[in-house]
Design a protein around this motif. Structure first.
Motif: not given
Length: 421
Positions: A154-159
């Motif tokens: 989830p955090e990687m998807a939001k960068m």
């Protein structure tokens, strides 16, 4: 050097060099503009869904508005525009590509290819920062535990978190099946030792996915978190291509990795190969984007530049170059669309990805050279864009395996003889 460059930087380049920026020609001939229609001689857009076209337009608008006006200065300084790329890609919501769930966009693979092409049309750095983190996301999504997926994706998807993909080593490139980096189990940790090279995002990454050989000789994937003792990164200076892409040497000395940071389902070079095959599709699309950038710039320049009292676009030899470029780009577009379609339908064979990557990277070098030729001496000026893409095409040519490796992969398939050394 300073951080963010001025949006008038290309105009400043032109003023210093006594010429007209290709930006002016691009807009006056309507070849380029915010949301302008991409090159499409064969009506490939008719094969795309409305959602795919809309996503491509969003990425193109970001590239045209925020990347192209300033990227030449960053390239000249070999400086990474982190403050532009990270927030911009986060706003676009494209990280994770065709992955579903965990905050990922779940777009079609065709759309993922379109996004890659538009990123690289701006600069290979836009593509590289996304694909490096995206490869780690794909590995976690495909083979990671549910806890691992929930923790990182989830955090990687939001960068909000970045990943780095660490496979290549100082003495191991195409022969990636023989990695030297090794790992051993020690209680509730793994101990990593070795070295990696050409690792994008390494200094900024919150996790580096390190491929290493375990005590049984099997290749595994291990998530090394930022700040782990024993990890050192060294910036690779002096590059003549992909100058905006920050590449690093990474050394690992007795690095302790918690057992839960092993991507448990990832086993052997076969799984690494699956990641690289998808990467080859994305690189084939990035090469297409670079070729489109060169053609757009050359066409606009030829329409605007006058010699002997008329635009050089009216000369037969110039038209021949433009027609050849457009024909090759059209073939590249059809290869990318079909390959993405095959992936979406679960029918893609690795050799097909190798063919697209081999062809598109090779043809992009030729298209960039032809576009530079159309521009004459002005083609070597950064404000005219082509020389940057021409240099960067040399990097793309080697990404995800050279044309020699791709040729042998395809040759093995069609002859049933393995000619690898």
């Amino acid at each position: 050097m300073s951080g963010k460059a001025s949006h008038g930087e290309e105009a400043d380049f032109a003023s210093r060099n006594g010429g007209t920026s290709v930006e002016t020609a691009l807009r006056s001939t309507n070849v380029l503009g915010a949301g302008a229609t991409p090159v499409d001689f064969y009506g490939v857009d008719e094969l795309l869904t409305e959602e795919e076209q809309a996503l491509r337009s969003r990425v193109r608008e970001f590239v045209d508005a925020e990347v192209l006006p300033v990227i030449a200065g960053y390239w000249e300084r070999a400086e990474y525009p982190k403050d532009i790329l990270i927030p911009g890609l986060a706003r676009l919501g494209v990280m994770g590509g065709s992955l579903e769930g965990y905050g990922c966009p779940g777009m079609s693979t065709v759309a993922e290819g379109l996004v890659s092409a538009e990123m690289a049309r701006g600069d290979i750095a836009v593509f590289a920062v996304a694909v490096a983190s995206g490869m780690v996301m794909r590995a976690i999504h495909s083979w990671g535990s549910e806890e691992c997926r929930q923790r990182w994706l989830p955090e990687m998807a939001k960068m909000d978190k970045l990943g780095a993909f660490a496979l290549t080593e100082p003495y191991v490139g195409s022969d990636a099946a023989h990695l030297k980096t090794h790992v051993r189990r020690n209680g509730d940790h793994y101990i990593l030792n070795g070295a990696k090279r050409w690792i994008g995002n390494a200094r900024d990454a919150d996790i580096i996915m390190v491929m290493a050989r375990d005590e049984d000789g099997e290749i595994g994937a291990f998530l090394v978190e930022k700040g782990s003792p024993g990890v050192e990164t060294s910036f690779m200076a002096g590059k003549g291509a992909a100058r905006v892409v920050p590449s690093f040497d990474v050394t690992l000395e007795d690095v302790r990795v918690p057992i839960e940071n092993r991507i448990e389902g990832f086993r052997g070079f076969r799984d690494a190969g699956k990641l690289l095959t998808h990467g080859r599709f994305l690189v084939s699309c990035a090469s297409l984007g670079q070729a489109m950038a060169c053609y757009e710039a050359a066409l606009a320049y030829a329409m605007d530049r006058e010699q002997f009292g008329k635009p050089i676009a009216s000369f037969q030899l110039v038209q021949q170059k433009l027609v050849w470029m457009l024909t090759e780009i059209t073939a590249m577009q059809l290869l990318c669309w079909r390959l993405g379609n095959l992936i979406d339908n679960g029918r893609m064979k690795p050799e097909q990805a190798s063919m697209a990557k081999m062809n598109n990277a090779y043809k992009t070098r030729q298209i960039a050279a032809a576009a530079r030729d159309v521009m004459g001496s002005n083609g070597i000026l950064l404000e005219n864009r082509v020389i940057r893409q021409q240099a960067d095409a040399e990097a793309t040519f080697s990404f995800e395996g050279t044309d020699h490796v791709q040729t042998l992969v395809i040759g093995r398939k069609i002859t049933r003889h393995n000619s690898f050394a």
